[in-house]
Design a protein around this motif. Structure first.
Motif, PDB file in Angstrom:
ATOM      1  N   LYS A 260      73.486  47.793  36.762  1.00 29.49           N
ATOM      2  CA  LYS A 260      74.152  47.906  38.271  1.00 29.49           C
ATOM      3  C   LYS A 260      75.399  47.054  38.496  1.00 29.49           C
ATOM      4  CE  LYS A 260      69.376  48.665  40.307  1.00 29.49           C
ATOM      5  NZ  LYS A 260      68.679  48.075  41.245  1.00 29.49           N
ATOM      6  N   TYR A 261      76.501  47.895  37.592  1.00 31.10           N
ATOM      7  CA  TYR A 261      77.831  47.001  37.388  1.00 31.10           C
ATOM      8  C   TYR A 261      78.385  46.990  38.523  1.00 31.10           C
ATOM      9  CZ  TYR A 261      76.384  48.003  32.725  1.00 31.10           C
ATOM     10  OH  TYR A 261      75.443  48.056  31.764  1.00 31.10           O
ATOM     11  N   PRO A 262      78.463  47.968  39.501  1.00 31.42           N
ATOM     12  CA  PRO A 262      79.382  47.491  40.790  1.00 31.42           C
ATOM     13  C   PRO A 262      78.874  46.332  41.700  1.00 31.42           C
ATOM     14  CG  PRO A 262      78.896  49.946  40.595  1.00 31.42           C
ATOM     15  CD  PRO A 262      78.146  49.191  39.623  1.00 31.42           C
ATOM     16  N   GLN A 263      77.474  46.266  41.450  1.00 33.41           N
ATOM     17  CA  GLN A 263      76.740  45.332  42.483  1.00 33.41           C
ATOM     18  C   GLN A 263      76.964  43.846  41.598  1.00 33.41           C
ATOM     19  OE1 GLN A 263      75.458  48.090  41.828  1.00 33.41           O
ATOM     20  NE2 GLN A 263      73.648  48.685  43.261  1.00 33.41           N
ATOM     21  N   ALA A 264      76.985  43.952  40.443  1.00 30.80           N
ATOM     22  CA  ALA A 264      77.297  42.806  39.555  1.00 30.80           C
ATOM     23  C   ALA A 264      78.803  42.223  39.671  1.00 30.80           C
ATOM     24  CB  ALA A 264      77.133  43.114  37.981  1.00 30.80           C
ATOM     25  N   ILE A 265      79.486  43.019  39.777  1.00 31.45           N
ATOM     26  CA  ILE A 265      80.756  42.569  40.009  1.00 31.45           C
ATOM     27  C   ILE A 265      81.310  42.170  41.364  1.00 31.45           C
ATOM     28  CG2 ILE A 265      83.251  43.551  40.473  1.00 31.45           C
ATOM     29  CD1 ILE A 265      82.655  45.838  38.223  1.00 31.45           C
ATOM     30  N   LYS A 266      80.584  42.591  42.458  1.00 23.10           N
ATOM     31  CA  LYS A 266      80.330  41.890  43.875  1.00 23.10           C
ATOM     32  C   LYS A 266      79.769  40.537  43.563  1.00 23.10           C
ATOM     33  CE  LYS A 266      78.994  42.667  48.435  1.00 23.10           C
ATOM     34  NZ  LYS A 266      78.117  43.716  49.292  1.00 23.10           N
ATOM     35  N   GLN A 267      78.694  40.326  43.023  1.00 22.85           N
ATOM     36  CA  GLN A 267      78.110  38.872  42.991  1.00 22.85           C
ATOM     37  C   GLN A 267      78.891  38.001  42.241  1.00 22.85           C
ATOM     38  OE1 GLN A 267      75.314  38.240  44.522  1.00 22.85           O
ATOM     39  NE2 GLN A 267      75.341  40.142  45.598  1.00 22.85           N
ATOM     40  N   PHE A 268      79.495  38.454  41.173  1.00 21.51           N
ATOM     41  CA  PHE A 268      80.096  37.755  40.270  1.00 21.51           C
ATOM     42  C   PHE A 268      81.510  37.043  40.953  1.00 21.51           C
ATOM     43  CE2 PHE A 268      78.564  39.906  36.185  1.00 21.51           C
ATOM     44  CZ  PHE A 268      77.625  38.939  36.330  1.00 21.51           C
ATOM     45  N   ARG A 269      82.100  38.073  41.683  1.00 17.77           N
ATOM     46  CA  ARG A 269      83.329  37.875  42.448  1.00 17.77           C
ATOM     47  C   ARG A 269      82.863  36.475  43.465  1.00 17.77           C
ATOM     48  NH1 ARG A 269      86.482  43.533  43.088  1.00 17.77           N
ATOM     49  NH2 ARG A 269      87.599  43.125  40.912  1.00 17.77           N
ATOM     50  N   MET A 270      81.673  37.001  44.124  1.00 18.93           N
ATOM     51  CA  MET A 270      81.445  36.114  45.357  1.00 18.93           C
ATOM     52  C   MET A 270      81.117  34.493  44.660  1.00 18.93           C
ATOM     53  SD  MET A 270      79.461  37.876  48.262  1.00 18.93           S
ATOM     54  CE  MET A 270      78.124  38.768  47.229  1.00 18.93           C
ATOM     55  N   ALA A 271      80.500  34.620  43.378  1.00 21.08           N
ATOM     56  CA  ALA A 271      80.306  33.388  42.736  1.00 21.08           C
ATOM     57  C   ALA A 271      81.537  32.710  42.315  1.00 21.08           C
ATOM     58  CB  ALA A 271      79.486  33.615  41.527  1.00 21.08           C
ATOM     59  N   LEU A 272      82.563  33.475  41.830  1.00 18.35           N
ATOM     60  CA  LEU A 272      83.876  32.756  41.454  1.00 18.35           C
ATOM     61  C   LEU A 272      84.376  31.961  42.763  1.00 18.35           C
ATOM     62  CD1 LEU A 272      85.516  32.875  38.913  1.00 18.35           C
ATOM     63  CD2 LEU A 272      86.786  34.870  39.755  1.00 18.35           C
ATOM     64  N   ASP A 273      84.195  32.710  43.796  1.00 18.17           N
ATOM     65  CA  ASP A 273      84.892  32.082  44.969  1.00 18.17           C
ATOM     66  C   ASP A 273      84.179  30.752  45.470  1.00 18.17           C
ATOM     67  OD1 ASP A 273      86.516  34.397  45.434  1.00 18.17           O
ATOM     68  OD2 ASP A 273      85.444  35.509  46.833  1.00 18.17           O
ATOM     69  N   GLN A 274      82.977  30.737  44.868  1.00 15.08           N
ATOM     70  CA  GLN A 274      82.299  29.493  45.339  1.00 15.08           C
ATOM     71  C   GLN A 274      82.477  28.339  44.231  1.00 15.08           C
ATOM     72  OE1 GLN A 274      78.195  30.751  45.746  1.00 15.08           O
ATOM     73  NE2 GLN A 274      78.496  31.693  47.814  1.00 15.08           N
ATOM     74  N   ILE A 275      82.704  28.669  43.016  1.00 10.70           N
ATOM     75  CA  ILE A 275      82.946  27.616  42.009  1.00 10.70           C
ATOM     76  C   ILE A 275      84.351  26.959  42.056  1.00 10.70           C
ATOM     77  CG2 ILE A 275      83.239  27.264  39.521  1.00 10.70           C
ATOM     78  CD1 ILE A 275      80.360  28.530  40.506  1.00 10.70           C
ATOM     79  N   PRO A 276      84.298  25.464  42.238  1.00 12.74           N
ATOM     80  CA  PRO A 276      85.529  24.911  42.306  1.00 12.74           C
ATOM     81  C   PRO A 276      86.375  25.125  40.972  1.00 12.74           C
ATOM     82  CG  PRO A 276      83.396  23.305  42.103  1.00 12.74           C
ATOM     83  CD  PRO A 276      83.297  24.657  42.072  1.00 12.74           C
ATOM     84  N   VAL A 277      87.648  24.994  41.288  1.00 11.82           N
ATOM     85  CA  VAL A 277      88.661  25.254  40.288  1.00 11.82           C
ATOM     86  C   VAL A 277      88.555  24.319  39.141  1.00 11.82           C
ATOM     87  CG1 VAL A 277      91.198  25.407  39.843  1.00 11.82           C
ATOM     88  CG2 VAL A 277      90.347  26.279  42.020  1.00 11.82           C
ATOM     89  N   THR A 278      88.056  23.213  39.531  1.00  7.39           N
ATOM     90  CA  THR A 278      87.628  22.108  38.528  1.00  7.39           C
ATOM     91  C   THR A 278      86.822  22.452  37.329  1.00  7.39           C
ATOM     92  OG1 THR A 278      86.281  20.983  39.706  1.00  7.39           O
ATOM     93  CG2 THR A 278      88.627  20.174  39.989  1.00  7.39           C
ATOM     94  N   ASN A 279      85.977  23.570  37.619  1.00  8.41           N
ATOM     95  CA  ASN A 279      85.059  23.888  36.896  1.00  8.41           C
ATOM     96  C   ASN A 279      85.519  25.077  35.854  1.00  8.41           C
ATOM     97  OD1 ASN A 279      82.817  24.493  35.558  1.00  8.41           O
ATOM     98  ND2 ASN A 279      81.143  24.287  37.025  1.00  8.41           N
ATOM     99  N   LYS A 280      86.519  24.880  35.296  1.00  7.04           N
ATOM    100  CA  LYS A 280      87.367  25.780  34.487  1.00  7.04           C
ATOM    101  C   LYS A 280      86.299  26.614  33.656  1.00  7.04           C
ATOM    102  CE  LYS A 280      90.595  25.712  30.953  1.00  7.04           C
ATOM    103  NZ  LYS A 280      91.942  25.205  30.120  1.00  7.04           N
ATOM    104  N   GLU A 281      85.511  26.253  32.817  1.00  7.91           N
ATOM    105  CA  GLU A 281      84.653  26.913  31.857  1.00  7.91           C
ATOM    106  C   GLU A 281      83.781  28.000  32.489  1.00  7.91           C
ATOM    107  OE1 GLU A 281      84.698  27.244  28.360  1.00  7.91           O
ATOM    108  OE2 GLU A 281      86.483  26.111  28.655  1.00  7.91           O
TER     109      GLU A 281
END
Length: 121
Positions: free
Chosen positions: A15-36
């Protein structure tokens, strides 16, 4: 982490469209300092776009990674997407970039042997 885990579950369910949406939301929550972790999520987004055949979106994701922290796997995925789009000029440019990416575990001595053509088994 919940959004990231949900993205992985959706990805595994194809379910790739839903995966992309969740990944993008996760990316917004991860601090820039957690580069990896941010780079892993960006790779997941690119891979999801590839599965959907949306190569330009995948290219954008992979190019973002290459600008931050180039690695051979991302470069290879990027070149495959460029090939799928028929963009020979960008393929050539990125292939040249790949040659300058250090290979993990390779010593300077190994690199010297390769450059001198003295590799043996």
């Amino acid at each position: 982490r919940l959004k990231l885990n949900m993205g992985v579950i959706y990805y595994e369910q194809k379910k790739y469209p839903q995966a992309i949406k969740q990944f993008r939301m996760a990316l917004d929550q991860i601090p820039v300092t957690n580069k990896e972790l941010r780079l892993k999520i960006m790779r997941n987004i690119g891979n999801s776009f590839v599965k959907l055949g949306q190569f330009q979106d995948a290219i954008d994701s992979y190019e973002g990674i290459m600008n931050i922290s180039p690695d051979v796997q991302t470069a290879f995925n990027l070149m495959l997407c460029l090939y799928a789009r028929g963009d020979k000029d960008k393929m050539r440019k990125h292939f040249t970039k790949v040659l300058s990416i250090p290979i993990p575990g390779m010593t300077e001595e190994d690199e010297e042997k390769i450059n001198n053509g003295t590799i043996s088994n």
